[in-house]
Design an enzyme around this catalytic site. Structure first.
Site, PDB file in Angstrom:
ATOM      1  N   HIS A 133      32.361 -37.259  43.444  1.00 15.77           N
ATOM      2  CA  HIS A 133      33.116 -38.195  42.592  1.00 15.77           C
ATOM      3  C   HIS A 133      34.553 -37.711  42.462  1.00 15.77           C
ATOM      4  CE1 HIS A 133      32.361 -35.137  39.597  1.00 15.77           C
ATOM      5  NE2 HIS A 133      33.228 -35.717  38.813  1.00 15.77           N
ATOM      6  N   LYS A 181      33.219 -27.838  44.751  1.00 20.23           N
ATOM      7  CA  LYS A 181      33.584 -26.458  44.411  1.00 20.23           C
ATOM      8  C   LYS A 181      32.358 -25.724  43.903  1.00 20.23           C
ATOM      9  CE  LYS A 181      36.951 -23.491  43.682  1.00 20.23           C
ATOM     10  NZ  LYS A 181      36.169 -22.570  44.528  1.00 20.23           N
ATOM     11  N   LYS A 226      27.540 -25.626  45.939  1.00 23.00           N
ATOM     12  CA  LYS A 226      27.060 -24.244  45.859  1.00 23.00           C
ATOM     13  C   LYS A 226      26.522 -23.848  47.220  1.00 23.00           C
ATOM     14  CE  LYS A 226      26.537 -20.966  42.758  1.00 23.00           C
ATOM     15  NZ  LYS A 226      27.376 -20.711  41.579  1.00 23.00           N
ATOM     16  N   SER A 253      39.921 -20.527  39.358  1.00 26.22           N
ATOM     17  CA  SER A 253      39.804 -20.860  40.786  1.00 26.22           C
ATOM     18  C   SER A 253      40.608 -22.124  41.103  1.00 26.22           C
ATOM     19  CB  SER A 253      38.351 -21.135  41.163  1.00 26.22           C
ATOM     20  OG  SER A 253      37.705 -19.940  41.456  1.00 26.22           O
ATOM     21  N   LYS A 284      29.934 -28.584  34.919  1.00 26.65           N
ATOM     22  CA  LYS A 284      30.859 -27.568  34.397  1.00 26.65           C
ATOM     23  C   LYS A 284      32.316 -27.973  34.678  1.00 26.65           C
ATOM     24  CE  LYS A 284      29.655 -23.152  34.691  1.00 26.65           C
ATOM     25  NZ  LYS A 284      29.448 -21.725  34.970  1.00 26.65           N
TER      26      LYS A 284
HETATM   27  P1  NAD Z   1      28.119  -7.788  36.557  1.00 25.40           P
HETATM   28  O1  NAD Z   1      27.118  -7.392  37.587  1.00 25.40           O
HETATM   29  O2  NAD Z   1      29.532  -7.356  36.689  1.00 25.40           O
HETATM   30  O3  NAD Z   1      27.635  -7.276  35.099  1.00 25.40           O
HETATM   31  C1  NAD Z   1      26.338  -7.381  34.601  1.00 25.40           C
HETATM   32  C2  NAD Z   1      26.069  -6.119  33.784  1.00 25.40           C
HETATM   33  O4  NAD Z   1      24.838  -6.266  33.073  1.00 25.40           O
HETATM   34  C3  NAD Z   1      25.923  -4.874  34.661  1.00 25.40           C
HETATM   35  O5  NAD Z   1      26.792  -3.857  34.200  1.00 25.40           O
HETATM   36  C4  NAD Z   1      24.450  -4.492  34.472  1.00 25.40           C
HETATM   37  O6  NAD Z   1      24.235  -3.074  34.542  1.00 25.40           O
HETATM   38  C5  NAD Z   1      24.171  -5.025  33.083  1.00 25.40           C
HETATM   39  N1  NAD Z   1      22.746  -5.180  32.815  1.00 25.40           N
HETATM   40  C6  NAD Z   1      21.752  -5.412  33.695  1.00 25.40           C
HETATM   41  N2  NAD Z   1      20.571  -5.465  33.049  1.00 25.40           N
HETATM   42  C7  NAD Z   1      20.823  -5.271  31.755  1.00 25.40           C
HETATM   43  C8  NAD Z   1      20.000  -5.213  30.600  1.00 25.40           C
HETATM   44  N3  NAD Z   1      18.684  -5.398  30.668  1.00 25.40           N
HETATM   45  N4  NAD Z   1      20.572  -4.979  29.409  1.00 25.40           N
HETATM   46  C9  NAD Z   1      21.900  -4.790  29.313  1.00 25.40           C
HETATM   47  N5  NAD Z   1      22.744  -4.849  30.388  1.00 25.40           N
HETATM   48  C10 NAD Z   1      22.206  -5.091  31.595  1.00 25.40           C
HETATM   49  O7  NAD Z   1      28.010  -9.370  36.460  1.00 25.40           O
HETATM   50  P2  NAD Z   1      29.027 -10.373  35.752  1.00 25.40           P
HETATM   51  O8  NAD Z   1      29.927 -10.930  36.785  1.00 25.40           O
HETATM   52  O9  NAD Z   1      29.582  -9.738  34.535  1.00 25.40           O
HETATM   53  O10 NAD Z   1      28.029 -11.554  35.341  1.00 25.40           O
HETATM   54  C11 NAD Z   1      27.227 -11.483  34.168  1.00 25.40           C
HETATM   55  C12 NAD Z   1      26.643 -12.857  33.884  1.00 25.40           C
HETATM   56  O11 NAD Z   1      27.698 -13.807  33.720  1.00 25.40           O
HETATM   57  C13 NAD Z   1      25.750 -13.433  34.973  1.00 25.40           C
HETATM   58  O12 NAD Z   1      24.749 -14.213  34.350  1.00 25.40           O
HETATM   59  C14 NAD Z   1      26.682 -14.343  35.750  1.00 25.40           C
HETATM   60  O13 NAD Z   1      25.975 -15.373  36.423  1.00 25.40           O
HETATM   61  C15 NAD Z   1      27.507 -14.895  34.621  1.00 25.40           C
HETATM   62  N6  NAD Z   1      28.814 -15.434  35.064  1.00 25.40           N
HETATM   63  C16 NAD Z   1      29.726 -14.636  35.675  1.00 25.40           C
HETATM   64  C17 NAD Z   1      30.969 -15.155  36.049  1.00 25.40           C
HETATM   65  C18 NAD Z   1      32.048 -14.300  36.656  1.00 25.40           C
HETATM   66  O14 NAD Z   1      33.174 -14.808  36.817  1.00 25.40           O
HETATM   67  N7  NAD Z   1      31.803 -13.045  36.966  1.00 25.40           N
HETATM   68  C19 NAD Z   1      31.243 -16.524  35.836  1.00 25.40           C
HETATM   69  C20 NAD Z   1      30.281 -17.328  35.209  1.00 25.40           C
HETATM   70  C21 NAD Z   1      29.062 -16.756  34.829  1.00 25.40           C
END
Ligand code: NAD
Length: 472
Positions: free
Chosen positions: A66, A71, A107, A363, A95
């Site tokens: 649309h 993305k 995706k 982005s 989103k």
């Molecule tokens: P990341 O891998 O940098 O960080 C995740 C952290 O969580 C790690 O340090 C890991 O050790 C920790 N972790 C794992 N298991 C755990 C537990 N049981 N208890 C506490 N901590 C725990 O990943 P991120 O990029 O920070 O992403 C985190 C979440 O955010 C994911 O769900 C991801 O899909 C979402 N997200 C990320 C982005 C982005 O731009 N990076 C964007 C949208 C959504």
């Protein structure tokens, strides 16, 4: 995902249907919005370092055109399957609509565990995947623009743009075929902290709404609010940093090895350095260790920020959760039953679909930078600084007084790229929060903020389809 009866895509459809009831759109149009428009399932051979040929399973899904381009990130994971990629692509459509990023959802996924491959093998897989996308016209700055996701980062995005550009010689906008690139390869400054900063801007806006705070029994504003963060990765670290800088008190941080608590507040950077030096966040000076990492989720606090994994708040621990606001920084941190229980208890759940949209918003700014072929701030920075210096000089002459050096530096400063990116992100998150809250408060039947966010997304995508017209 190993449970074959579970469909992530059907789950998204269920949330969509729940919200669609609060809209007035034609049933057929709603069906069209829900459907994935194009699904490319591919298999290709790659020769591994030991001479073996491995057949790689991969996908790219374009949920909606649309708005174009589509993305969405590319995920490298053992768990990748078509249903998951379809669900994630559709979530991207909603989103983007919510944060007013003019893209359709997409995706991609490659079913590999990147830890089982050498860097050279990963490069071959990524480049071959890109050339498959090029062959089928599934990538391009005006068609479909991937980004990093689980298991991928700047390095993979640099391989993608290089492969694309070499297959499309002379395409002047080639850099816009993918985002999340290194700054040296056409990336934008401010991308790394974008999601955590977006989480902060969204929650700050919610906390600045007197009626919402009154309902929760909280004071207006971020200052002094007690915050617990789960995960000290990219999103958790930056969320904690911006909450602390905004005047909140980050009383606890949890990682997989344990959690630490200090009622006076924890400095995330000092904790990060402590973890780097000792291999653990535990035994952080001034803080106490919690017995189990999950205990952090059950602490007395105003704002709980799960920023690690999905399903961390579920039917087992939900009765013990005491937070007034849950900021869904991670994707899907609440199970649907936990979500219902907390909503019934008047806990405000600020939904992932919009709250963690900072990454895709920035982005979009990267893509605009690539199409305009100029760094943000290049044209106006010096002009602004010269003008500010002139205005300040006039004021000092007229008043006979001088401002302090730090005030001078602040007033004279012209915007750099990172200033403009943060400013654009702040505007996007504030507007998105207000739009969702307006929809929620205008209809008392809408049960929660997540449904209001979906209603907002559906209305925008449907309007866009209606404006495009449906071809006979
Ligand atoms: P990341 O891998 O940098 O960080 C995740 C952290 O969580 C790690 O340090 C890991 O050790 C920790 N972790 C794992 N298991 C755990 C537990 N049981 N208890 C506490 N901590 C725990 O990943 P991120 O990029 O920070 O992403 C985190 C979440 O955010 C994911 O769900 C991801 O899909 C979402 N997200 C990320 C982005 C982005 O731009 N990076 C964007 C949208 C959504």
């Amino acid at each position: 995902m190993s449970n074959t009866n579970y469909s992530f895509f059907q789950n998204v459809e269920t949330s969509f249907d729940k919200a669609a009831k609060f809209t007035k759109w034609d049933k057929g149009l709603l069906e069209q919005i829900k459907a994935c428009n194009s699904i490319y399932s591919m298999r290709f051979p790659v020769r591994m370092d030991d001479g073996r040929i491995e057949v790689i399973e991969a996908y790219r899904v374009q949920h909606s055109q649309h708005k174009t381009p589509c993305k969405g990130g590319i995920r490298f994971s053992d768990e990748v399957n078509q249903d998951e990629v379809m669900a994630l692509a559709s979530l991207m459509t909603y989103k983007c609509a919510i944060v007013n990023v003019p893209f359709g959802g997409g995706k991609g996924g490659i079913k590999i565990n990147p830890r089982n491959y050498s860097v050279y093998e990963l490069e071959k897989i990524t480049r071959r995947y890109t050339s498959e996308l090029v062959k089928k016209n599934f990538i391009g700055p005006g068609i479909d623009v991937p980004a990093p996701d689980y298991g991928t980062g700047e390095r993979e995005m640099a391989w993608i743009v290089d492969t694309y550009a070499s297959l499309k010689p002379g395409e002047i906008d080639a850099a816009g075929c993918v985002t999340g690139k290194p700054v040296t390869q056409g990336g934008v400054r401010g991308r790394k902290e974008a999601t955590g900063l977006g989480v902060f801007y969204g929650i700050r806006e919610v906390c600045n709404m007197p009626a919402v705070m009154e309902k929760l029994g909280l004071s207006v504003g971020i200052a002094g609010k007690k915050v617990v963060v789960q995960g000290l990765g990219n999103v958790g670290y930056h969320s904690a940093k911006f909450f602390r800088e905004g005047g909140a008190i980050v009383v606890a941080i949890a990682e997989y090895e344990g959690a630490v608590f200090n009622a006076e507040g924890i400095n995330e950077e000092a904790l990060f350095q402590h973890r780097k030096a000792t291999g653990s966040i535990l035994n952080f000076p001034g803080a106490i260790n919690l017995a189990k990492t999950g205990d952090a989720l059950e602490l007395e606090c105003d704002i709980l920020v799960p920023a690690a994994l999905e399903n961390v708040i579920n039917k087992d621990n939900v009765p013990k959760v005491k937070a007034k606001i849950i900021a869904e920084a991670a994707n899907g941190p609440l199970t649907p039953d936990a979500d219902e229980i907390l909503t019934a208890k008047n806990v405000l759940i600020v939904p992932d679909m919009y709250l963690n949209a900072g990454g895709v918003t920035v982005s979009y700014f990267e893509w605009l930078k690539n199409l305009s072929h100029v760094r943000y701030g290049r044209m106006e920075k010096r002009f602004t600084e010269n003008m500010n210096a002139h205005i300040l000089g006039q004021m000092e002459n007229l008043t006979g007084k001088k401002v302090t050096d730090s005030e001078r530096n602040f007033i004279l400063h012209g915007a750099d790229e990172v200033d403009l990116v943060h400013s654009g992100l702040e505007e996007s998150m504030i507007s998105a929060t207000r739009e969702i809250m307006d929809i929620w408060h205008a209809n008392p039947e809408i049960p929660d903020m997540r449904t209001a966010a979906y209603v907002n997304a559906i209305n925008k995508v449907a309007t866009s389809y209606a404006e495009l017209g449906i071809f006979p």
